[in-house]
Design a protein around this motif. Structure first.
Motif, PDB file in Angstrom:
ATOM      1  N   SER A 138       0.861  -1.186   0.000  1.00 23.32           N
ATOM      2  CA  SER A 138       0.000   0.000   0.000  1.00 23.32           C
ATOM      3  C   SER A 138       0.889   1.225   0.000  1.00 23.32           C
ATOM      4  O   SER A 138       2.094   1.143   0.239  1.00 23.32           O
ATOM      5  CB  SER A 138      -0.939   0.000   1.215  1.00 23.32           C
ATOM      6  OG  SER A 138      -0.204   0.062   2.426  1.00 23.32           O
ATOM      7  N   GLY A 139       0.272   2.380  -0.247  1.00 18.43           N
ATOM      8  CA  GLY A 139       1.030   3.624  -0.297  1.00 18.43           C
ATOM      9  C   GLY A 139       1.495   3.953  -1.700  1.00 18.43           C
ATOM     10  O   GLY A 139       1.219   3.230  -2.668  1.00 18.43           O
ATOM     11  N   SER A 140       2.220   5.059  -1.831  1.00 17.33           N
ATOM     12  CA  SER A 140       2.639   5.524  -3.157  1.00 17.33           C
ATOM     13  C   SER A 140       4.056   6.073  -3.130  1.00 17.33           C
ATOM     14  O   SER A 140       4.573   6.461  -2.089  1.00 17.33           O
ATOM     15  CB  SER A 140       1.687   6.616  -3.657  1.00 17.33           C
ATOM     16  OG  SER A 140       1.767   7.760  -2.817  1.00 17.33           O
ATOM     17  N   ILE A 141       4.675   6.087  -4.337  1.00 18.37           N
ATOM     18  CA  ILE A 141       6.014   6.645  -4.547  1.00 18.37           C
ATOM     19  C   ILE A 141       5.911   7.634  -5.693  1.00 18.37           C
ATOM     20  O   ILE A 141       5.424   7.292  -6.778  1.00 18.37           O
ATOM     21  CB  ILE A 141       7.038   5.551  -4.881  1.00 18.37           C
ATOM     22  CG1 ILE A 141       7.047   4.461  -3.801  1.00 18.37           C
ATOM     23  CG2 ILE A 141       8.428   6.147  -5.058  1.00 18.37           C
ATOM     24  CD1 ILE A 141       7.855   3.237  -4.175  1.00 18.37           C
ATOM     25  N   SER A 142       6.374   8.871  -5.469  1.00 17.62           N
ATOM     26  CA  SER A 142       6.332   9.894  -6.513  1.00 17.62           C
ATOM     27  C   SER A 142       7.732  10.429  -6.765  1.00 17.62           C
ATOM     28  O   SER A 142       8.531  10.579  -5.840  1.00 17.62           O
ATOM     29  CB  SER A 142       5.411  11.046  -6.097  1.00 17.62           C
ATOM     30  OG  SER A 142       4.087  10.587  -5.886  1.00 17.62           O
TER      31      SER A 142
END
Length: 662
Positions: free
Chosen positions: A408-412
């Protein structure tokens, strides 16, 4: 003390295009029973070549020109293969630098140690094999990992397995080739304490090959310094580290940052070791600031200073250092302003058991390796990620690089959300993020020359280049153009890592993920690489996620530090604030474990035991090990996240009560 092993006038040559070249020349030393002898020097100086001869190993393209290696009076150089095989493991054991290539990937680690014990019949009558395996794993700070394969362990855990294997038969001599380079500071201290206890219990002697002089100070009785295949100074460890006489020894020591002196201004070594430019006299003359004309033509040999100290320098009397060492500049390289968010990790939770058929088959979600990680990294900023082996540092790096999809979560990156998998990312995104691996043996193609290894990423991204481009990048990492025509197996461990660093820098990335990239490098090269990374940051706004267990380098290089423990971010802070007042109990533990150049009485904390963490895990992961644990809340409820002026701390103790001077 009686001599256990004696090396007498050992000279070893390697075959090359121009014929035989001496790599080791006239090396002599001895090790008494129960004594620890340290052998130090830069990559390529010949220290590992000497170490391997103590086990009777010889490269196919090498030969012994002169000398003897006497173990209990028997010359190992004259023994046949069956006689040597009977000694290895039982009487003389070895701990390699790289556990990844030392452990069989197809065997469980328990079976590999079981095989060692069975081969040498080294099991007491009243002890079962399972009990002995559990005892060995406990000795090196591991839980019951008998049924795990090497790839299921972190690099530090793999190294502890090789140490357990080496001491399984209680050998008389243990040869250690950079055994703790991949380990965090607390684990290093646990291993050093283990080795010291083994010395006391069974009288085991050690040859300890390393570039980590601060760690060597904690265990070695005597130290020998090698340069270009020759011993240039020998002394007891306290004398050599506090009052070295040879200019090379002084340069090595001056290159070492510590958490007390993370220095940019110290005078270290100039140039690099070039065996193709060796003069007929002193080998160190081309790099020595104090060299005279006579040094170039006059060969040097060890000259006795006193009964326990010898130095190979004709000018050592007039160059004797002052009794009080100079005060070093404590100005760190990092802590410069950085603007513009580049990388953002938002609520990132990672696991090695992903959703899909495997989850259905196992009927579980699997172990969470990192939980709710939040890190911001600006353009031109260096953020260090520190913590013990197995804490999840490399797992986070894999997720950023696209080799592990988050649960889960995000990387930008640059405000644009990155796809979770490497194959889904654009070519430009792939170029912008470059990964430098901890282990160059596994990341460099053994069948390609350095030239082809460097050309590959340039060709892949369609970047035009000339041979001068390759030569310049090699020069920037302390290598010269001749290395372009060499294979990785012809390089030392430190030289291979420098090639890996050069390869990543060639495509001019925006973000470098540096995964323990300095652990295999000697201190003089570390200093050059740190300066190189700092210049990239200053001139090209290259950002870095710098994963390291070397807190001295972290203090010198990083702008901010994120402290990770068993998958939980415990503290994020500006570097200066963290080192002056660590606050979090775990951060305190890490800083206290960092060795200085003087022997201390540090007592390691109990090792961290890997534990399962559910997505909604309860309690603080440090509970039971924390020196400042307050009450049952620590074990029963997750610590709250407390914001600070420059980051946050996750702890049940209020921030105001955590401020403790370093």
């Amino acid at each position: 003390m009686t001599k256990l092993i004696a090396v007498n006038n050992l000279s070893i040559a390697y075959a090359g295009p121009a014929g035989w070249t001496n790599i080791v020349e006239g090396v002599s030393f001895d090790i008494a029973r129960g004594e620890a002898f340290g052998l130090v020097g830069e990559s390529g100086c010949g220290k590992s070549t000497v170490a391997y001869r103590l086990l009777g190993y010889q490269a196919p393209n090498s030969r012994v020109q002169t000398g003897k290696v006497l173990f209990e009076g028997t010359d190992l150089l004259q023994l046949d293969a069956p006689s040597l095989a009977a000694l290895r493991g039982r009487k003389i054991a070895f701990v390699p630098q790289n556990p990844t290539t030392a452990l069989s990937p197809g065997m469980r680690v328990g079976s590999q140690i079981r095989e060692m014990i069975s081969t040498h019949r080294a099991l007491a009558d009243n002890v079962s094999m399972d009990d002995r395996l559990r005892e060995l794993f406990a000795l090196v700070g591991l839980g019951d990992v008998r049924r795990r394969y090497p790839h299921e362990l972190s690099g530090g855990q793999q190294q502890r397995v090789t140490i357990a294997m080496a001491v399984a038969c209680n050998p008389d001599l243990l040869v250690l080739d950079e055994p703790t380079t991949g380990l965090d500071v607390t684990t290093q201290r646990q291993i050093i304490r283990l080795l010291s206890e083994l010395r006391s219990r069974i009288g085991m002697a050690m040859l300890y090959v390393t570039h980590d002089l601060a760690l060597l100070a904690q265990i070695a009785d005597r130290v020998g310094v090698m340069y270009a295949g020759q011993l240039v100074e020998t002394a007891d460890s306290e004398t050599l580290l506090s009052r070295p006489l040879h200019p090379y020894s002084r340069g090595l020591i001056a290159s070492i940052p510590t958490i007390q002196h993370a220095t940019l201004g110290a005078r270290g070594l100039t140039g690099v070791l070039r065996r193709d430019q060796m003069p007929g006299g002193c080998k160190f003359q081309p790099r020595c600031d104090a060299a005279s004309e006579a040094c170039r033509s006059t060969p040097q040999s060890l000259d006795k200073v006193d009964a326990s100290h010898a130095v190979a320098c004709m000018r050592w009397r007039e160059l004797a250092p002052p009794a009080t060492p100079p005060v070093l500049d404590k100005t760190p390289i990092g802590n410069t302003d950085a603007t513009g968010n580049l990388l953002s990790l938002q609520n990132l939770t990672l696991s090695y058991t992903q959703s899909g058929w495997l989850r259905t088959l196992l009927g579980q979600e699997g172990k969470v390796t990192a939980r709710e990680i939040e890190i911001e990294l600006n353009a031109g900023e260096i953020v260090a990620l520190v913590g013990e082996s197995g804490s999840g540092k490399s797992t986070i790096a894999r997720a950023i690089s696209g080799r592990l999809a988050p649960r889960s979560g995000s990387i930008s990156l640059g405000g644009e959300r990155l796809e979770p998998r490497l194959s889904q990312r654009s070519r430009q995104q792939l170029r912008q993020i470059q990964y430098i691996f901890q282990n160059p043996d596994a990341s460099l193609n053994p069948r390609r020359k350095v030239r082809a290894i460097l050309e590959r990423p340039l060709d892949h991204f369609g970047i035009e280049f000339e041979t001068a481009t390759l030569e310049d990048i090699l020069e920037s990492v302390g290598l010269h153009a001749d290395y372009l025509e060499r294979f990785p197996e012809q390089l030392s461990g430190g030289e291979r890592q420098r090639v890996a660093i050069a390869r990543a820098l060639l495509v001019k990335p925006q973000l470098l993920i540096c995964d323990e990239i300095l652990s295999a490098l000697d201190v003089s090269v570390q200093a050059k690489i740190v300066e190189l990374l700092a210049s990239l940051k200053a001139q090209h706004a290259v950002a870095m996620l710098f994963i390291s267990h070397d807190l001295a380098v972290v203090r010198q290089l990083a702008d901010r530090v994120a402290v990770l423990y068993l998958g939980e971010l415990m503290q994020v802070s500006r570097t200066k604030a963290l080192f002056s007042s660590p606050r979090h109990p775990y951060t305190e533990m890490l800083l206290r474990a960092a060795p200085d150049l003087h022997k201390d009485d540090y007592k390691p904390m109990p090792p961290a035991m890997p534990q399962s963490m559910s997505v909604h895990g309860e309690g603080c992961p440090l509970a039971g090990r924390c020196p400042r644990q307050v009450d049952s809340r620590c074990a029963q409820s997750r610590p709250p996240l407390q914001r600070t002026a420059d980051g946050f701390i996750r702890c049940h103790i209020p921030v105001g009560q955590l401020a403790v001077p370093a």
